[in-house]
Design an enzyme around this catalytic site. Structure first.
Site, PDB file in Angstrom:
ATOM      1  N   GLU A   1      -1.299  -0.160 -12.872  1.00  0.00           N
ATOM      2  CA  GLU A   1      -0.119  -0.901 -13.318  1.00  0.00           C
ATOM      3  C   GLU A   1      -0.224  -2.379 -12.926  1.00  0.00           C
ATOM      4  O   GLU A   1       0.462  -3.230 -13.478  1.00  0.00           O
ATOM      5  CB  GLU A   1       1.131  -0.283 -12.673  1.00  0.00           C
ATOM      6  N   LYS A   2      -1.097  -2.665 -11.963  1.00  0.00           N
ATOM      7  CA  LYS A   2      -1.298  -4.069 -11.551  1.00  0.00           C
ATOM      8  C   LYS A   2      -1.596  -4.939 -12.775  1.00  0.00           C
ATOM      9  O   LYS A   2      -1.112  -6.053 -12.889  1.00  0.00           O
ATOM     10  CB  LYS A   2      -2.444  -4.147 -10.556  1.00  0.00           C
TER      11      LYS A   2
ATOM     12  N   GLY B   1     -16.199  -3.178 -10.593  1.00  0.00           N
ATOM     13  CA  GLY B   1     -16.840  -3.144  -9.285  1.00  0.00           C
ATOM     14  C   GLY B   1     -16.101  -3.947  -8.236  1.00  0.00           C
ATOM     15  O   GLY B   1     -14.935  -4.285  -8.410  1.00  0.00           O
TER      16      GLY B   1
ATOM     17  N   GLY C   1      -7.317   0.023  -4.457  1.00  0.00           N
ATOM     18  CA  GLY C   1      -6.651   0.165  -5.758  1.00  0.00           C
ATOM     19  C   GLY C   1      -7.498   1.030  -6.682  1.00  0.00           C
ATOM     20  O   GLY C   1      -7.008   1.981  -7.306  1.00  0.00           O
ATOM     21  N   HIS C   2      -8.787   0.712  -6.750  1.00  0.00           N
ATOM     22  CA  HIS C   2      -9.702   1.518  -7.573  1.00  0.00           C
ATOM     23  C   HIS C   2      -9.763   2.961  -7.052  1.00  0.00           C
ATOM     24  O   HIS C   2      -9.772   3.912  -7.830  1.00  0.00           O
ATOM     25  CB  HIS C   2     -11.119   0.940  -7.533  1.00  0.00           C
TER      26      HIS C   2
END
Ligand code: AMP
Length: 253
Positions: free
Chosen positions: A146-147, A29, A34-35
């Site tokens: 990939e973070k 959450g 990015g999400h």
């Protein structure tokens, strides 16, 4: 958009979608772009996209990090609705950990270095929750960032080791204009620390030695947990005022 709180309800929903391709994006959450980039990939390649929102306590080795983890479920649901996500799985602890975490998935090699060294037990929590979610959601594809490079590799290898019928798709890190990797924890940074955080990726990317990079980070006030070059990828974790940031960048061979 279906909002699903328990496994029983998901099973009923699954019966209506099981002939379609299902893409899955697990999250904790406090959603950001990015999400959303993972959701967009899933939407592009699957008939149905399911997102989970679950702040998984078993992966937090630091209690304060867990209690202060950003949370805004109303805003998250609004964002997911806007992107036309089909289903959101939002379970409670009791639903997921009916065994009270007596059964655990552990990796004994790569999970012990880098993040694993500084966050004991973290990856056991991560692998256990992802295994449970894969067994519940039964997706064709899972989308990971990939973070969290080490996490993505460990999940990929778990999927291979246990012959899980889901393909992992590792997606590029989304950054702000300065290069700072988007992260839910960035919301906890003060204005002053945010300015420093924006230097983190720039320092990882510059052409200095690892030793110099570490010094530059420390001069800015970061506590450097690790900064290492592994297989042409620089991975690092730093802390500023107890807020932990991680990042990594790959270099061409
Ligand atoms: P989290 O909510 O932090 O557990 O992250 C959920 C998923 O989003 C994980 O697969 C992360 O790697 C991914 N993710 C987090 N931040 C980013 C980012 N800046 N760019 C791409 N993916 C990300």
């Amino acid at each position: 958009m279906q909002i699903i709180n328990n496994i029983h309800t998901y099973k009923k929903y699954y019966n209506t979608i099981k002939n379609k391709t299902i893409g899955f994006v697990p999250t904790m959450g406090a959603l950001h772009n990015g999400h959303i980039s993972l959701c967009k990939e899933s939407i592009k390649y699957n008939d149905i996209t399911i997102v989970s929102i679950f702040i998984n306590p078993t992966q937090f080795n630091n209690k304060q990090d867990l209690t202060t983890y950003p949370k805004d479920i109303t805003q998250d649901l609004n964002i997911l609705k806007k992107y036309k996500i089909d289903g959101v799985f939002v379970p409670e602890y009791q639903e997921i950990y009916q065994d009270d975490f007596n059964y655990q998935m552990t990796e004994n090699n790569f999970s012990k270095i880098l993040e694993g060294k500084f966050r004991p037990g973290h990856f056991t929590g991560v692998l256990t929750i992802v295994l449970k979610l894969l067994n519940i959601i039964k997706p064709n594809n899972i989308y990971m960032g990939e973070k969290d490079y080490q996490q993505a590799i460990l999940i990929k290898n778990m999927i291979d080791a246990f012959f899980i019928d889901t393909k992992i798709n590792i997606c590029p890190t989304i950054r702000d204009d300065s290069g700072l990797a988007l992260s839910s924890r960035n919301k906890k940074l003060s204005d002053q620390d945010l300015i420093k955080a924006k230097e983190f990726n720039k320092i990882l990317k510059n052409n200095q030695s690892i030793y110099n990079k570490k010094q530059q980070l420390e001069q800015l006030g970061f506590t450097v947990e690790y900064i290492e070059n592994i297989n042409n990828r620089i991975l690092s974790a730093v802390q500023i005022n107890n807020i932990r940031l991680i990042d990594n960048i790959g270099f061409e061979n």
